[in-house]
Every structure is written in C-alpha cells, then in structure tokens.
Design a protein around this motif. Structure first.
Motif, PDB file in Angstrom:
ATOM      1  N   LEU A 178       0.838  -1.200   0.000  1.00  0.00           N
ATOM      2  CA  LEU A 178       0.000   0.000   0.000  1.00  0.00           C
ATOM      3  C   LEU A 178       0.879   1.259   0.000  1.00  0.00           C
ATOM      4  O   LEU A 178       0.566   2.245  -0.683  1.00  0.00           O
ATOM      5  CB  LEU A 178      -0.923  -0.023   1.213  1.00  0.00           C
ATOM      6  N   ASN A 179       1.970   1.229   0.739  1.00  0.00           N
ATOM      7  CA  ASN A 179       2.904   2.354   0.729  1.00  0.00           C
ATOM      8  C   ASN A 179       3.503   2.564  -0.661  1.00  0.00           C
ATOM      9  O   ASN A 179       3.713   3.705  -1.092  1.00  0.00           O
ATOM     10  CB  ASN A 179       4.020   2.121   1.746  1.00  0.00           C
ATOM     11  N   ILE A 180       3.792   1.480  -1.357  1.00  0.00           N
ATOM     12  CA  ILE A 180       4.308   1.592  -2.722  1.00  0.00           C
ATOM     13  C   ILE A 180       3.280   2.259  -3.626  1.00  0.00           C
ATOM     14  O   ILE A 180       3.620   3.102  -4.470  1.00  0.00           O
ATOM     15  CB  ILE A 180       4.688   0.194  -3.258  1.00  0.00           C
ATOM     16  N   ALA A 181       2.012   1.899  -3.461  1.00  0.00           N
ATOM     17  CA  ALA A 181       0.950   2.523  -4.263  1.00  0.00           C
ATOM     18  C   ALA A 181       0.903   4.033  -4.032  1.00  0.00           C
ATOM     19  O   ALA A 181       0.765   4.825  -4.977  1.00  0.00           O
ATOM     20  CB  ALA A 181      -0.397   1.886  -3.936  1.00  0.00           C
ATOM     21  N   PHE A 182       1.034   4.448  -2.776  1.00  0.00           N
ATOM     22  CA  PHE A 182       1.026   5.873  -2.473  1.00  0.00           C
ATOM     23  C   PHE A 182       2.264   6.567  -3.063  1.00  0.00           C
ATOM     24  O   PHE A 182       2.173   7.668  -3.582  1.00  0.00           O
ATOM     25  CB  PHE A 182       0.960   6.084  -0.962  1.00  0.00           C
ATOM     26  N   LYS A 183       3.418   5.913  -2.961  1.00  0.00           N
ATOM     27  CA  LYS A 183       4.644   6.497  -3.498  1.00  0.00           C
ATOM     28  C   LYS A 183       4.569   6.630  -5.007  1.00  0.00           C
ATOM     29  O   LYS A 183       4.987   7.647  -5.595  1.00  0.00           O
ATOM     30  CB  LYS A 183       5.844   5.632  -3.109  1.00  0.00           C
ATOM     31  N   LEU A 184       4.024   5.635  -5.672  1.00  0.00           N
ATOM     32  CA  LEU A 184       3.863   5.693  -7.119  1.00  0.00           C
ATOM     33  C   LEU A 184       2.931   6.840  -7.517  1.00  0.00           C
ATOM     34  O   LEU A 184       3.191   7.553  -8.502  1.00  0.00           O
ATOM     35  CB  LEU A 184       3.312   4.365  -7.630  1.00  0.00           C
ATOM     36  N   ALA A 185       1.844   7.014  -6.767  1.00  0.00           N
ATOM     37  CA  ALA A 185       0.930   8.119  -7.049  1.00  0.00           C
ATOM     38  C   ALA A 185       1.652   9.458  -6.926  1.00  0.00           C
ATOM     39  O   ALA A 185       1.448  10.368  -7.742  1.00  0.00           O
ATOM     40  CB  ALA A 185      -0.267   8.060  -6.103  1.00  0.00           C
ATOM     41  N   ASP A 186       2.504   9.589  -5.920  1.00  0.00           N
ATOM     42  CA  ASP A 186       3.286  10.817  -5.763  1.00  0.00           C
ATOM     43  C   ASP A 186       4.211  11.037  -6.957  1.00  0.00           C
ATOM     44  O   ASP A 186       4.287  12.119  -7.520  1.00  0.00           O
ATOM     45  CB  ASP A 186       4.124  10.739  -4.492  1.00  0.00           C
ATOM     46  N   ASP A 187       4.934   9.985  -7.307  1.00  0.00           N
ATOM     47  CA  ASP A 187       5.941  10.109  -8.349  1.00  0.00           C
ATOM     48  C   ASP A 187       5.335  10.430  -9.704  1.00  0.00           C
ATOM     49  O   ASP A 187       5.977  11.085 -10.533  1.00  0.00           O
ATOM     50  CB  ASP A 187       6.760   8.822  -8.441  1.00  0.00           C
ATOM     51  N   GLU A 188       4.115   9.981  -9.943  1.00  0.00           N
ATOM     52  CA  GLU A 188       3.491  10.205 -11.244  1.00  0.00           C
ATOM     53  C   GLU A 188       2.429  11.292 -11.210  1.00  0.00           C
ATOM     54  O   GLU A 188       1.686  11.475 -12.166  1.00  0.00           O
ATOM     55  CB  GLU A 188       2.904   8.887 -11.776  1.00  0.00           C
ATOM     56  N   GLY A 189       2.352  12.038 -10.110  1.00  0.00           N
ATOM     57  CA  GLY A 189       1.429  13.165 -10.042  1.00  0.00           C
ATOM     58  C   GLY A 189      -0.032  12.778 -10.087  1.00  0.00           C
ATOM     59  O   GLY A 189      -0.857  13.508 -10.654  1.00  0.00           O
ATOM     60  N   LEU A 190      -0.374  11.637  -9.501  1.00  0.00           N
ATOM     61  CA  LEU A 190      -1.754  11.168  -9.499  1.00  0.00           C
ATOM     62  C   LEU A 190      -2.388  11.493  -8.150  1.00  0.00           C
ATOM     63  O   LEU A 190      -1.918  11.045  -7.109  1.00  0.00           O
ATOM     64  CB  LEU A 190      -1.801   9.656  -9.746  1.00  0.00           C
ATOM     65  N   LEU A 191      -3.455  12.260  -8.166  1.00  0.00           N
ATOM     66  CA  LEU A 191      -4.125  12.652  -6.930  1.00  0.00           C
ATOM     67  C   LEU A 191      -4.989  11.505  -6.414  1.00  0.00           C
ATOM     68  O   LEU A 191      -5.802  10.941  -7.153  1.00  0.00           O
ATOM     69  CB  LEU A 191      -5.004  13.881  -7.159  1.00  0.00           C
ATOM     70  N   LEU A 192      -4.810  11.180  -5.143  1.00  0.00           N
ATOM     71  CA  LEU A 192      -5.632  10.157  -4.497  1.00  0.00           C
ATOM     72  C   LEU A 192      -6.657  10.868  -3.621  1.00  0.00           C
ATOM     73  O   LEU A 192      -6.345  11.312  -2.526  1.00  0.00           O
ATOM     74  CB  LEU A 192      -4.758   9.218  -3.653  1.00  0.00           C
ATOM     75  N   LEU A 193      -7.873  10.982  -4.139  1.00  0.00           N
ATOM     76  CA  LEU A 193      -8.903  11.756  -3.453  1.00  0.00           C
ATOM     77  C   LEU A 193     -10.030  10.878  -2.931  1.00  0.00           C
ATOM     78  O   LEU A 193     -10.378  10.956  -1.754  1.00  0.00           O
ATOM     79  CB  LEU A 193      -9.458  12.833  -4.395  1.00  0.00           C
TER      80      LEU A 193
END
Length: 532
Positions: free
Chosen positions: A134-149
């Motif tokens: 799950l932490n990897i998913a959050f890090k990937l979202a950060d790195d690719e500029g994907l907002l998790l809303l």
C-alpha cells in the motif's frame, strides 16, 4: 470560579474542572448504565458555556439532546441547587450535526491522501507485507502526479500497481499481485459496509470544529455514530484520523487559559483493540503532544484497563462511575480503577467503586499547579439540556439552520487518479482537467453568519507552525461577525458568505501540492512525528 472552571458535582467538596488544565486530558469510565453519558453531557455543556468548542461522537443517539432545552423537572432543579449550581437554568447548547454517511448530519469526508497508508492499513486490517505494498501505491501516485482523493482513486491506483507489478518490483521492492488482490478484497468489504462516501471532497476543515456562537459559547460538533459504531474499525480509524489532523495542523500554543477544543473519544477501547505496538506508540505520542496545541482529549470507556498504561498515565482529569465485580476479571478491573486515584483516607476506593449508584462517581480533577486532587465520592450535576434523543423533525431543523449548510452537502468529483489512469487506456493524449462543479448557492446563512472560528487567547498567541506535509489543508479564520442570541441562531435568520467553487479548487490543489513535486506522502496519525 465559574469563569475559570466547570462545576461537575459535589461530594465532600465541590468538584471543579479547571479550564486552564482542560488540555491535560481526561477519562470518563464506568459500567453501562451508570451515568457516563450524562457526565459527558454536563462536561460538554460546561466547556461550551466557557467558550470552548467540543467534538463528540453520539454512540446511542441521545447526545443530540444537547441541542434542545431541558424539560422542567423539580427533582432536577432540586439536585442542581443541592450541588451548588446557583445559576442553573434549562437551555439548549449550540450544536452542529455531522455524519460520515450524510443521513443524520452534514457529510464528513477526508481524501485518501489525507488518510494515508498507515491508517488505511489499520482500517483494512493489513499485515506488514500488505501495508508495504500500500505504501508503494502511495509512493507511485506521488511520483506520477496522481491525486488520491476518493475511493475509486484508491481502487484505480491498486489496479495500476498490479498491472505494473514486475516493473515496480525493481524500483520500489517486491510487489505481489496476490497481495494487491487481498487489499482489493478488503476495500470491497469497506465499500459493502458503507464506508466509500467518507473518502472524497470537499474534505472537512478543522476550523469548522472550532466555531464560537454569537454569545461566545463554543459550538458542540456531534458525530452521529449509532450506525458507524457497527463498523468499529471505521469508527476508530476516523476518530484517530481526526485527532492526528488536529495534531498536525494546529500551531503550538503552549498553556492557554482554556482549551481551543475538547475532543471526547467515546468507546475508546475500539481504538486499541488488536492495534499493533507501533500504532499504539504513535497514538501515545499524539495524545502527549496535542496538549501543546490547546486540545484536550477525553476518553470514554468502561474500565481504565481498556487503555494502555502509556496513554492512561497522561489523563489527569478523571471521573469513575460504578463498576460491577461479578467475575475475577471484573474484580481486577476494579482494583486497576482504584489504583489510578490518589487515595482518600475517608473511604476505601475499591469498595466504593462497586457501591455507587447511577449519577454518582469518584472524581479527581487536576488542581492549580497540575496536582491531582484526592479522590472524592460525588454526585454529578444534571444537564441543562434534554436528557435523551431528538426527533427526526428536530434533527432536520438543526441541519437546515446550521452554519455549515450546503458547504459539505454536495460531493465534488474532480480530475484525479481514476480519471487520469482511465484516460490512459482510451487515449494517448493527456486529458484536460474537468471543471469543478459549482456548489449549490443559497441567499442566507441560517445562523446569521455570526459563528466565528475559535482563536487562541491573547496571553498565549499561536506560534508559527512548520510547513504542512503534502496534501494538508490550510484555512484562514473569518473575522468575527456580530449576531443575535444562540437560540435565534439555532432557530434561524441572517446571512453570510460561503466558499466559492473557485476557492474550493484552489484549496484542493493546495492540498495536493506534495504530489505535484514528487514528495513522499507521510500522512494520517504519523504526520510530522514520523519524521522525529
């Protein structure tokens, strides 16, 4: 004394809770049916009259009675006079109703980014390996500029991680599709429990929990939890998220003449049930450090042994209602409760705990200087507001006349991870962001626009806080506006200003700035203390 303390009851002496020590936290304990809810109600009324906003969860549906004037009763009036409440009068308390499901109050939401991987892992009951993915998913979202809303953003990023599992394993660590599948099934369980609407925008602004009425009384924000508590992990995770947000966003203020906010955590044992040691350690840190932000946390549970000793040791203001010792486990709970008090030579504490009737309690409040008082057997004051639930019509009227009406009622679904990832599968071109839907407009603020944000006292101004972590909100406090009486506010009238759709977009973008620059998101209960 009335301006410096809250009268709770009387035993050998009058029992006051010192406002200046209200942020030293507290405990309300006792068996079911012994009067814990009434004690909480009396405390909430007292803090509100002193100008301190309050947040509490309504587990049984009867705390909403704070919003209604109590019914005349000679026994209630006689008891109040007997216990020294010379200015007792029936009155309603300014109340704002909230509900994660949006049915019994204003909807309460948080973005997935704000909740963070640690609290989501707790909510989903993930093990260490699953939490790591799950932490990897959050890090990937950060790195690719994907907002998790919202909820579908989380589902989309997990599917994206599963799709790229082999590639991501070389960059972030091993990613198993089977582990992703387990997390997705846990998300499905949360969705089936009705938790999906909690994730999204507009997200709750903490300033809306710290409103003051026109007459200076603090607003009492009541979370409808009679349905929510059926999903105990969602209930505990939400309250823990809210507490950690307070810790992370509020500035350091030191010791004030009175708290900026008092937070009642009912059914507190749910917070610690099966919690890993790492999470308990962080909870202990948040409780210890949030005091300097001007927030008092009061745990409500059946027995003191429901709380870890590291947390229990920080609770200076204590009210212990009766415990029944029918089994060896019960007898141990009585001994633990008795040992938490400073002894009174007039009686044996362990014996009294099993003898007290409804409305009686052992009380030990911190005295000036922070010294715990000798425990006293006291009768608790009756509340001034209604002791019981409110009707559906009364609830509807409160919501309609609330200062938060329309602010959170309509969800906003803007361009985020789900839309971006979905667009990648249908088009090579990057889609343009969707326009943020406009919130409904209204011509009048039902509470006259007179409610204002609570501010630190002049004697202890707020210090400058460190830059907020990624995806955090900031909100400027509106200037005070004069208004009529609180009953006028409760019953209607007036006009005010709402947040525009453009302002909502700017604030939402500000929350997500960490994602845009590729900073690692460290959110939820860890907040800034994870970096310590």
């Amino acid at each position: 004394m009335a301006t410096e303390a809250v009268l709770l009851g009387r035993g050998q002496e009058a029992q006051y809770l010192q406002l200046a020590l209200g942020n030293r936290h507290g405990l309300i304990a006792g068996a079911t049916g012994t009067g814990k809810t009434i004690t909480l109600q009396v405390m909430a009324e007292g803090f509100s009259r002193a100008g301190v906003p309050v947040f509490c969860a309504d587990i049984k549906g009867d705390l909403a009675g704070l919003s209604q004037t109590g019914s005349p009763n000679p026994k209630v009036e006689s008891r109040a006079a007997e216990l020294g409440e010379t200015d007792f009068a029936y009155e309603a308390t300014p109340v704002i109703l909230l509900d994660l499901f949006g049915r019994q109050g204003h909807p309460v939401r948080a973005t997935v980014a704000e909740m963070g991987p640690l609290l989501l892992a707790r909510l989903l009951e993930l093990n260490e390996v699953q939490e790591g993915v799950l932490n990897i998913a959050f890090k990937l979202a950060d790195d690719e500029g994907l907002l998790l809303l919202d909820f579908k953003d989380l589902q989309a990023i997990l599917a994206y991680v599963a799709e790229r599992a082999d590639d991501l394993s070389s960059r972030y660590g091993h990613v198993s599709k089977a582990t992703i599948g387990t997390i997705q099934r846990r998300l499905l369980g949360i969705e089936q429990q009705g938790g999906e609407p909690f994730f999204g925008e507009p997200a709750l602004e903490l300033g809306d929990l710290m409103l003051l009425a026109p007459d200076g009384r603090g607003a009492v924000s009541i979370l409808a939890a009679d349905e929510l508590v059926r999903s105990p992990r969602l209930y505990a995770t939400f309250l823990l998220w809210l507490l950690s947000e307070l810790f992370e966003q509020l500035p350091e203020v030191g010791d004030l003449a009175k708290p900026k906010l008092v937070f009642f955590f009912d059914e507190a044992h749910l917070l610690f049930n099966d919690a890993p040691k790492a999470l308990i350690d962080k909870i202990e840190q948040v409780v210890r450090l949030v005091r300097s932000k001007g927030v008092g946390v009061y745990f409500v549970t059946q027995s003191p042994q429901d709380l870890p000793s590291s947390v229990l040791g920080q609770l200076g203001n204590r009210v212990q209602h009766a415990l029944r010792a029918f089994t060896p486990t019960d007898q141990k709970a009585v001994r633990v409760a008795a040992e938490t008090f400073r002894p009174n030579p007039a009686f044996k504490t362990a014996d009294v705990i099993g003898e007290m009737g409804v409305g009686e309690a052992l009380v030990s409040m911190l005295q000036p200087g922070g010294v715990p008082a000798i425990v006293d057997r006291a009768k608790i004051l009756p509340p001034r507001s209604r002791m019981g639930a409110i009707t559906a019509e009364e609830r509807k009227a409160l919501i309609e006349r609330s200062p938060l009406k329309d602010k959170y009622d309509q969800p906003v679904d803007r361009d985020s991870a789900f839309e971006r990832l979905n667009a990648r599968t249908t088009s090579v071109e990057e889609p343009s962001p969707r326009e943020v839907p406009s919130a409904p407009t209204r011509s009048n603020d039902p509470w006259g626009g007179a409610f204002r944000r609570s501010q630190p006292t002049a004697s202890a101004p707020a210090q400058a806080s460190a830059p907020a972590p990624a995806a955090r909100r900031t909100a400027a406090a509106p200037p005070p506006v004069q208004g009529g009486s609180i009953l006028d506010d409760i019953l209607g009238g007036g006009g005010g200003r709402r947040q525009s759709a453009g302002e909502a977009l700017v604030k939402s973008l500000a929350r997500s700035v960490g994602s845009q620059v590729g900073r690692q998101i460290v959110r939820g209960v860890l907040g800034s203390i994870m970096k310590r």
